[in-house]
Design an enzyme around this catalytic site. Structure first.
Site, PDB file in Angstrom:
ATOM      1  N   CYS A 136     -22.684 -27.810 -11.229  1.00 35.01           N
ATOM      2  CA  CYS A 136     -22.582 -29.358 -11.828  1.00 35.01           C
ATOM      3  C   CYS A 136     -21.199 -29.411 -11.321  1.00 35.01           C
ATOM      4  O   CYS A 136     -20.311 -28.974 -12.441  1.00 35.01           O
ATOM      5  CB  CYS A 136     -23.285 -29.591 -12.838  1.00 35.01           C
ATOM      6  SG  CYS A 136     -23.167 -31.061 -13.464  1.00 35.01           S
ATOM      7  N   HIS A 182     -28.194 -34.021 -13.901  1.00 32.38           N
ATOM      8  CA  HIS A 182     -28.215 -32.959 -14.874  1.00 32.38           C
ATOM      9  C   HIS A 182     -27.879 -33.176 -15.728  1.00 32.38           C
ATOM     10  O   HIS A 182     -29.004 -32.682 -16.700  1.00 32.38           O
ATOM     11  CB  HIS A 182     -27.260 -31.733 -13.965  1.00 32.38           C
ATOM     12  CG  HIS A 182     -27.262 -31.229 -12.630  1.00 32.38           C
ATOM     13  ND1 HIS A 182     -25.386 -31.136 -12.076  1.00 32.38           N
ATOM     14  CD2 HIS A 182     -27.714 -30.560 -11.852  1.00 32.38           C
ATOM     15  CE1 HIS A 182     -25.632 -30.778 -11.147  1.00 32.38           C
ATOM     16  NE2 HIS A 182     -26.899 -30.283 -10.524  1.00 32.38           N
ATOM     17  N   SER A 225     -17.659 -24.194  -4.523  1.00 36.67           N
ATOM     18  CA  SER A 225     -18.233 -24.194  -5.833  1.00 36.67           C
ATOM     19  C   SER A 225     -18.401 -22.244  -6.294  1.00 36.67           C
ATOM     20  O   SER A 225     -18.454 -22.338  -7.354  1.00 36.67           O
ATOM     21  CB  SER A 225     -20.139 -24.797  -5.660  1.00 36.67           C
ATOM     22  OG  SER A 225     -20.011 -25.657  -6.187  1.00 36.67           O
TER      23      SER A 225
END
Length: 639
Positions: free
Chosen positions: A380, A367, A327
């Site tokens: 996310c 989320h 990420s």
């Protein structure tokens, strides 16, 4: 009838005797004339030659190895220097009794059994005048005890001089490399007598090798009068050596040591870059070898310990370690989305994942509705899955390359594996297969085919923070980097998301403990085992199967000065393993004392600093190799 014999008279005998006398005398005279002529020739014509030979028997001329140029950091602090040293070498061609000489040296110098074994092995492979190192860093007493026995130890070459020293040891191993004695192949390529001079060493790896011409210097010479047995009578003259030129780096020596120490017992790499210039401030791959050991001649047992370590201390992970970035790529992906018209305020609902056909791609949580900034803050996956599916990954890959991912940087003395930023053309060329939507979903969260090294991640975040196409370098460079082709407002969205990651997101526990200075960052977790293996790389699996932890960051948020990337192998996650490390060395940049106080407390629980832990590990390894203790059961790294 008997014939009468020849009558011999006195006159005939005199004639015969006189004839022989003249013949022998003439021969003697001829020989004498030849000898006289030869003596005259030698005395007159070849007078200078024999005078020189006679002088060489009386006078011994030896080269003095030049002192290497220092390697210094940006502030003039030595990263590699020279220390006065007593050392001893063996010259194989001059040693008459190898085993007897080694036995005497072992007694005089109190050598350990493994050192004696290493020396015997080295002598078996040695040849000619190539010196074989015996010991360095001798005390004056040992040096003197050896020197008085030299007439009985032909081939032993004690020397007073200078040896290479790396004050911070393993903290700079992969950055600087090391020096060593020239081997036979190197001497064959360049038959410089300096290469077989006892005590002389050349760069073998890293910056030491790359900048060898600059660092080497010019040798001196010493002329001494000796007896027939080689005993020194008096010194006739000395020509001093010319030291090599110093090499200044962009590295901050204090930060370099702190980063290496702060990595503790973890395996991984960290790179810190100056956001104003692109200069590399710290470049660390841990665990690492101690370049002092290699420069002094590393023993087989110590090398075996390094080569058998599952954490691979001989690999420079900062440029040659390749990892899925996870990420940490999301801020870059956000800039790519903005470049292609995505509204940063557009929200996408996250129900815990994203459905593509019959497959549901998991997110890290549920989320709900998220915009771009919140998607970065919460990491996310669903948001970025949706954007990659809409845009296609080829558009994101273009921005990734502009940010430095997949780029092979021409760094002096450092080899690089530059990884892969895939796209549809790459996949067709490599696998003869078309790019799919699932490839885009995997790539946008830094998985699938995407791999890069820690240096590239540091460059990515430095460019993202500065808005300029900074080029990493180790040698000071005054060139001004061009501006990236992205509007400042697009970069500001990524900055805001990264700031919220640290202030209230996935790295909230890694805020800087400093008043008025905030850090922005992005965590990442890289899978080591595929989901098809039946389990993720969490705490319940062996260390080598655990997920990697990554973190990229910059500080301060408002006016970035420093950018960094940290990769902790099998660290279970970026927020858990990598972000705390980055927090501490970013703290060091603004408040060194606060950071050092924290580090010393941690080292007390780790078993000491780098040198102390390495010494303890080697003592245990040697004990196991000698059969003095049982092999311990495999230990998992600390969480």
């Amino acid at each position: 009838m008997i014939r009468p014999g020849k009558l011999i008279t006195r006159n005939s005998l005199n004639i015969t005797f006189n004839r022989r006398t003249m013949l022998i005398g003439g021969a003697q005279g001829l020989v004498g004339a030849i000898l006289a002529a030869r003596m005259a020739y030698i005395s007159v014509v070849e007078n200078e030659r024999y005078k020189m030979l006679s002088e060489s028997n009386r006078v011994n001329l030896t080269l003095i190895p030049p002192r290497r140029g220092w390697i210094i950091d940006r502030n003039g602090k030595p990263l590699a220097n020279n220390k006065a040293d007593f050392r001893v070498d063996l010259i194989p061609q001059r040693v008459r009794d190898v085993d007897g000489t080694i036995d005497q040296l072992a007694t005089i110098l109190k050598m350990t059994p493994d050192k004696v074994d290493d020396l015997r092995a080295a002598m078996k492979d040695a040849r000619g005048l190539q010196p074989v190192p015996v010991a360095a860093g001798l005390s004056y007493e040992d040096f003197a005890a050896l020197s008085v026995r030299l007439p009985d130890l032909p081939g032993v070459a004690p020397q007073r001089g200078f040896s290479r020293q790396y004050p911070t040891g393993a903290a700079v191993g992969h950055l600087l490399g090391y020096v060593g004695i020239a081997n036979a192949e190197e001497y064959e390529e360049n038959k410089n007598p300096l290469l077989i001079t006892p005590g002389f060493k050349i760069g073998k790896d890293g910056l030491e090798k790359y900048f060898e011409p600059q660092l080497q210097g010019k040798p001196g010479a010493r002329k001494v009068e000796v007896t027939a047995r080689g005993k020194i009578v008096r010194e006739l003259g000395v020509q001093e050596d010319v030291p090599g030129k110093p090499l200044k780096l962009t590295i901050d020596g204090g930060l370099q040591e702190f980063v290496a120490r702060r990595m503790g017992r973890e395996s991984g790499a960290a790179v810190v870059i100056d956001c104003q210039t692109g200069g590399i401030l710290a470049f660390s791959s841990m665990p690492c070898f101690d370049p002092n050991s290699f420069s002094d001649g590393i023993g087989r047992l110590e090398y075996a310990m390094l080569s058998q370590d599952e954490r691979v201390p001989l690999l420079n992970k900062a440029t040659r370690g390749l990892y899925p970035p996870g990420s940490t790529l999301k801020p870059m992906a956000a800039v790519a989305c903005l470049q292609h018209g995505v509204d940063p305020e557009e929200t996408i609902n996250c129900p815990g994942g994203y459905r593509l056909g019959n497959r549901f791609y998991q997110c890290l949580g549920r989320h709900g509705p998220v915009n771009m900034v919140r998607a970065i803050e919460k990491s996310c996956n669903t948001y970025f899955y949706a954007q990659a599916h809409r845009l296609g990954y080829d558009k994101i890959a273009m921005v990734a390359r502009e940010m430095g991912l997949g780029e092979d940087f021409n760094l002096a003395g450092l080899n690089q594996r530059y990884g892969t930023i895939p796209d549809s053309e790459w996949k067709m060329r490599k696998f003869k297969q078309a790019w799919t939507a699932s490839d885009s979903l995997n790539a946008v969260i830094g998985q699938g085919y995407v791999i890069c090294n820690p240096l590239q991640l540091a460059v990515m975040v430095a460019r993202l923070a500065s808005g300029r196409k900074l080029y990493p370098h180790l040698i000071p460079d005054n060139r001004v980097a061009p501006t990236l082709p992205y509007p400042p407002e697009h970069l500001a969205i990524a900055h805001q998301g990264m700031a919220q990651v640290v202030s209230q997101g996935t790295a909230a526990r890694s805020k800087l403990p400093l008043e008025g200075i905030a850090m922005a960052g992005k965590t990442g977790t890289a899978q080591v085992r595929g989901l098809g293996s039946g389990s993720r790389g969490g705490a319940g699996v062996p260390w080598k199967y655990r997920d990697h932890g990554l973190f990229v960051c910059f500080a301060p948020v408002e006016q970035p000065l420093y950018a960094a990337a940290v990769v902790i192998e099998h660290g279970l996650g970026g927020s858990r393993a990598a972000a705390p490390v980055a927090k501490d060395f970013m703290t060091y940049m603004f408040d060194p004392q606060k950071a050092m106080d924290s580090l010393l407390a941690m080292e007390a629980g780790w078993g000491g600093n780098i040198q102390e832990r390495m010494a303890s590990e080697f003592a245990s390894f040697r004990a196991r190799a000698e059969g003095r203790v049982a092999e311990p059961p495999p230990q998992e790294a600390a969480d």
